[in-house]
Design a protein around this motif. Structure first.
Motif, PDB file in Angstrom:
ATOM      1  N   GLU A 130      30.449  57.415  -4.617  1.00 53.56           N
ATOM      2  CA  GLU A 130      29.980  59.270  -4.296  1.00 53.56           C
ATOM      3  C   GLU A 130      28.522  59.502  -4.989  1.00 53.56           C
ATOM      4  N   ILE A 178      29.609  52.085   4.477  1.00 52.13           N
ATOM      5  CA  ILE A 178      29.098  51.175   3.561  1.00 52.13           C
ATOM      6  C   ILE A 178      30.024  49.669   2.995  1.00 52.13           C
ATOM      7  N   HIS A 237      32.029  55.930   4.660  1.00 48.37           N
ATOM      8  CA  HIS A 237      30.345  55.970   3.835  1.00 48.37           C
ATOM      9  C   HIS A 237      29.948  55.355   4.893  1.00 48.37           C
ATOM     10  N   PRO A 244      22.200  56.463   1.857  1.00 49.06           N
ATOM     11  CA  PRO A 244      24.290  55.238   1.051  1.00 49.06           C
ATOM     12  C   PRO A 244      23.682  53.425   0.983  1.00 49.06           C
ATOM     13  N   VAL A 297      26.240  58.348  -2.739  1.00 48.52           N
ATOM     14  CA  VAL A 297      26.166  59.616  -1.425  1.00 48.52           C
ATOM     15  C   VAL A 297      25.667  60.825  -1.462  1.00 48.52           C
ATOM     16  N   ASP A 298      26.327  61.361  -2.856  1.00 46.08           N
ATOM     17  CA  ASP A 298      26.026  63.285  -3.157  1.00 46.08           C
ATOM     18  C   ASP A 298      24.235  63.501  -3.851  1.00 46.08           C
TER      19      ASP A 298
END
Length: 276
Positions: free
Chosen positions: A148, A183, A181, A157, A151-152
């Motif tokens: 996370e 992945i 996401h 990603p 990603v943020d």
């Protein structure tokens, strides 16, 4: 030769779904073992700097005569090399040991959260990818909250998260975040590394009997049908052949559900939040 399906990654590249890992393979034996793996049909080889056997992998590749574009080679950045100033040099040294102009996948080996350098390192990975010397970039042993942050705090990603995953330890929260996401999950220790009696359980042995397969083949087939990338390892050529021979049968829904029902948070390796 067995034709291994390829999984599409979120960066436009693809990866063979079944590969060969060299974790804990003796550096002195690596060239021979990887040569055997290539000869029986593997084209996806997974190594790491900390394994100490990148050179052996490179020698086997060089001697194989297999065109480079037919191979998929992964290596990993070790924890003490994380950081914007140290990552590029560590990557260069891995390429030199492998004797390659590029790798297909480069992974951050562990998040090592106490050092808090994995976001900085990830942004350096993005820059390395732009040089063309690594095709895809990803991570290893990252949990959902580590992913996370990436990603943020980054526009890119990971393509892959390589995590401990087997029927006793399926990491549903991390797998769900990864799927959300795009992945891809890659399973290390896919057979439980011998720490659990997976091959003796009726959920596995009954499916093996039904399909004329070994228990190990059934567990690998479960991974493949779950959409995992999987990298079993073996020092024995006959076991390499067996692990690759998993594409001529399919588990039914009941068999898949029974094996999935074995989840019990049975982690073999160290918890990623505690490994620093």
């Amino acid at each position: 030769m067995t034709r291994v399906p390829r999984i599409q990654l979120n960066d436009g590249h693809s990866i063979p779904q079944l590969g060969f890992g060299v974790f804990k393979v003796d550096p002195a034996e690596t060239e021979r073992i990887v040569t055997d793996a290539l000869e029986v049909g593997y084209r996806h080889i997974d190594t790491a700097r900390i394994y100490g056997n990148e050179e052996g992998v490179g020698r086997a590749i060089a001697a194989s005569g297999i065109p480079r574009e037919e191979l998929f080679i992964t290596t990993k950045l070790w924890n003490d090399d994380q950081g914007a100033t140290t990552t590029p040099g560590a990557f260069d040294r891995s390429l030199e040991r492998l004797g390659l102009d590029y790798v297909d996948l480069y992974l951050i080996h562990w998040p090592t959260p106490a050092n808090d350098r994995y976001v900085e390192t990830w942004n350096t990975f993005v820059e390395l990818r732009e040089t063309g010397r690594v095709r895809s970039i990803g991570v290893s042993n990252f949990l959902a909250h580590h992913l996370e942050r990436l990603v943020d705090e980054s526009d890119v990603p990971p393509a892959v998260d390589q995590i401990e995953l087997h029927p006793y330890h399926q990491q549903p929260a991390t797998a769900a975040f990864a799927e959300q996401h795009e992945i891809k999950i890659e399973a290390w220790g896919p057979l439980g590394q011998g720490k659990y009696p997976l091959f003796e359980l009726p959920e596995v042995t009954s499916a093996a009997s039904a399909h004329g397969a070994s228990p190990a083949q059934v567990v690998l087939r479960w991974h493949l049908q779950r959409g995992h990338i999987v990298i079993p390892k073996s020092n024995r050529r006959e076991r390499m052949v067996e692990n690759l021979d998993v594409f001529d049968f399919e588990l039914n829904d009941d068999e898949m559900a029974a094996i999935t029902g074995l989840e019990r948070e049975g982690r073999v390796g160290t918890h990623p939040d505690e490994f620093n």
